[in-house]
Motif scaffolding. Structure first.
Motif, short mmCIF file in Angstrom:
data_model
loop_
_atom_site.label_atom_id
_atom_site.label_comp_id
_atom_site.label_asym_id
_atom_site.label_seq_id
_atom_site.Cartn_x
_atom_site.Cartn_y
_atom_site.Cartn_z
N ARG A 241 35.45 34.64 33.76
CA ARG A 241 34.47 33.73 34.36
C ARG A 241 35.15 32.81 35.39
N ARG A 242 36.30 32.29 34.97
CA ARG A 242 37.04 31.36 35.85
C ARG A 242 37.48 32.07 37.13
N GLU A 243 38.06 33.25 37.00
CA GLU A 243 38.57 33.97 38.18
C GLU A 243 37.42 34.40 39.09
N ALA A 244 36.29 34.77 38.50
CA ALA A 244 35.14 35.17 39.32
C ALA A 244 34.64 33.99 40.14
N GLU A 245 34.62 32.83 39.50
CA GLU A 245 34.18 31.62 40.21
C GLU A 245 35.12 31.31 41.37
N LEU A 274 35.14 45.22 30.81
CA LEU A 274 34.95 44.31 31.95
C LEU A 274 34.26 45.06 33.08
N ASP A 275 33.18 44.48 33.57
CA ASP A 275 32.52 44.99 34.78
C ASP A 275 32.82 43.98 35.87
N SER A 276 33.48 44.43 36.94
CA SER A 276 33.88 43.50 38.01
C SER A 276 33.41 44.00 39.36
N ARG A 277 32.95 43.05 40.19
CA ARG A 277 32.43 43.43 41.50
C ARG A 277 32.74 42.31 42.49
N ALA A 278 33.00 42.70 43.73
CA ALA A 278 33.27 41.70 44.77
C ALA A 278 32.86 42.28 46.12
N ALA A 279 32.78 41.40 47.10
CA ALA A 279 32.32 41.86 48.42
C ALA A 279 33.35 42.77 49.08
N ASP A 280 34.64 42.59 48.76
CA ASP A 280 35.65 43.46 49.36
C ASP A 280 36.72 43.82 48.33
N THR A 286 42.49 41.40 43.41
CA THR A 286 43.17 40.15 43.05
C THR A 286 42.54 39.54 41.81
N MET A 287 41.22 39.58 41.75
CA MET A 287 40.52 38.99 40.61
C MET A 287 40.83 39.75 39.33
N VAL A 288 40.77 41.08 39.37
CA VAL A 288 41.02 41.86 38.15
C VAL A 288 42.47 41.68 37.70
N ALA A 289 43.39 41.61 38.67
CA ALA A 289 44.81 41.41 38.32
C ALA A 289 44.99 40.07 37.62
#
Ligand code: HGY
Ligand code: MN
Ligand code: MN
Length: 395
Positions: A241-245, A274-280, A286-289
């Protein structure tokens, strides 16, 4: 059509849907699709991967125009995610026939199997196999929570799992694929338009975190003596949650399993997805790491083992501008918007010219029984799809 589909796989208490690939509910949806094709005199084909195609015109012709979506659901999903695209496709065909449209190209309506990956863990299995983005070997390794393998489930449903694999000849005959889908957000609602066109799909993936500790008695094991994998898991959920923010992205733990699962036992294994998504891609990596780093630090502190496996990944999809711009023009300047949700259209876009239409979702809620769309907006979606198909297949 909508009324006929509504009861299939619906949970009486929640009103949500459980239409997982190759289950009884899925078979009922597939029978419904077959019946819709039959009523309209369309030629039904089930391809080597179990996707259903309903053809108007020659199934072996070239430059075909294809539309459709999926009928399976997430656990306790909404009525619209998937079925709206399939129902709208049949309705658009009916509308075009009513207009007396003269088709100059073959037209197909498709039901892609196992889009959600709710049962075997990998999304878009039907389109990935067909597009050669999932090998037969990898597909054979997929198992559901009860240990039933994908090929076995397909076999039970009457398919030949030895036949599954890429289908480049089929895709080579497709000139354009257009998927209509309910929007899974409120971007369209904010524009005041009923129908929009997709620009891109965010890169996204699923990672499995296995925290392995030591099962022991909850009433007798001193805190200092514990190797409790739940702590690392809990810390990782908060880190996500923290890294996504921080990244302006999205990270979700929506599924967890605990072994042995006793109230009075320290777990031996906590497995979270974990399901992770980002614009690029960079932001996503970086977030998943960072999430994985936080998980490792905590696991080490607790004497807990950790393995992280990336179970699936879909790179960013930028829909081809030619088709997308054509759709926008046909629809008189519909808004163009990106989405964080995955779709079979995203998989196919690597092989064939592909575009998507979104229908307004007034609350933005999806993957939930509360998902909804107004009837007028759905009808506007059908008209829009009919206009697009007419321009593409009757030109
Ligand atoms: O999970 C997704 O993005 C999609 O709805 N299958
Ligand atoms: Mn979905
Ligand atoms: Mn969908």
């Amino acid at each position: 059509m909508w009324r006929d589909l509504l009861p299939i796989g619906r949970d009486r208490d929640s009103g949500g849907y459980h239409r997982h690939a190759w289950t009884g509910a899925d078979a009922e949806c597939r029978a419904w699709f077959r019946a819709q094709a039959g009523t309209r005199g369309l030629t039904l084909e089930t391809d080597r991967n179990g996707n259903q195609w309903a053809w108007l015109g020659d199934p072996h012709g070239t430059d075909a125009v294809v539309t459709g979506s999926h009928l399976d659901s997430v656990p306790d999903g909404g009525a619209f995610d998937g079925p709206l695209g399939v129902v709208s496709s049949f309705a658009a065909l009916d509308e075009l026939r009513g207009r007396g449209a003269a088709f100059t190209k073959p037209l197909a309506i498709v039901n892609f199997v196992d889009e959600e990956g709710a049962r075997f863990g990998l999304a878009c299995v039907g389109s990935r196999l067909t597009a050669g983005q999932l090998t037969r070997e990898k597909a054979y390794e997929l198992e559901d929570a009860d240990g039933v393998s994908l090929p076995h489930a397909m076999e039970r449903a009457g398919l030949d799992p030895a036949a599954i694999g890429p289908d480049p000849e089929r895709l080579a005959r497709v000139g354009a694929f257009v998927e209509l889908h309910i929007e899974q957000g409120r971007a369209l609602d904010r524009t005041g338009h009923r129908v929009g066109v997709a620009s891109a799909i965010w890169p996204h993936g699923r990672w499995r975190f296995d925290f392995r500790g030591e099962a022991n008695h909850a009433g007798t094991t001193r805190l200092a003596d514990r190797r409790d994998p739940m702590l690392g898991y809990a810390e990782t959920v908060l880190a996500a949650r923290r890294e996504a923010e921080l990244a302006g992205a999205l990270a979700t733990f929506g599924k967890v399993s605990v072994q042995p699962g006793g109230v009075n036992a320290i777990p031996s294994l906590v497995r979270g997805w974990l399901d992770s998504r980002a614009a690029d891609q960079d932001t996503l990596d970086t977030m998943v790491a960072a999430i994985e780093r936080a998980a490792r630090e905590r696991a080490e502190r607790d004497g807990v083992g950790l393995t992280v496996v990336r179970e699936s990944f879909t790179p960013v999809v930028e829909f081809g501008h030619a088709l997308r711009d054509e759709l926008t023009r046909i629809l008189g300047g519909a808004p163009v918007l990106p989405t964080g949700a995955g779709h079979d259209a995203g998989i196919l876009s690597a092989s064939v010219p592909t575009a998507m239409l979104f229908v307004r979702n007034p609350t933005g809620v999806s993957h939930s029984p509360a998902e909804s769309a107004a009837e007028d907006d759905c009808v506007a979606g059908v008209h829009a799809l009919a206009d697009v198909l007419e321009a593409l297949a009757c030109g």
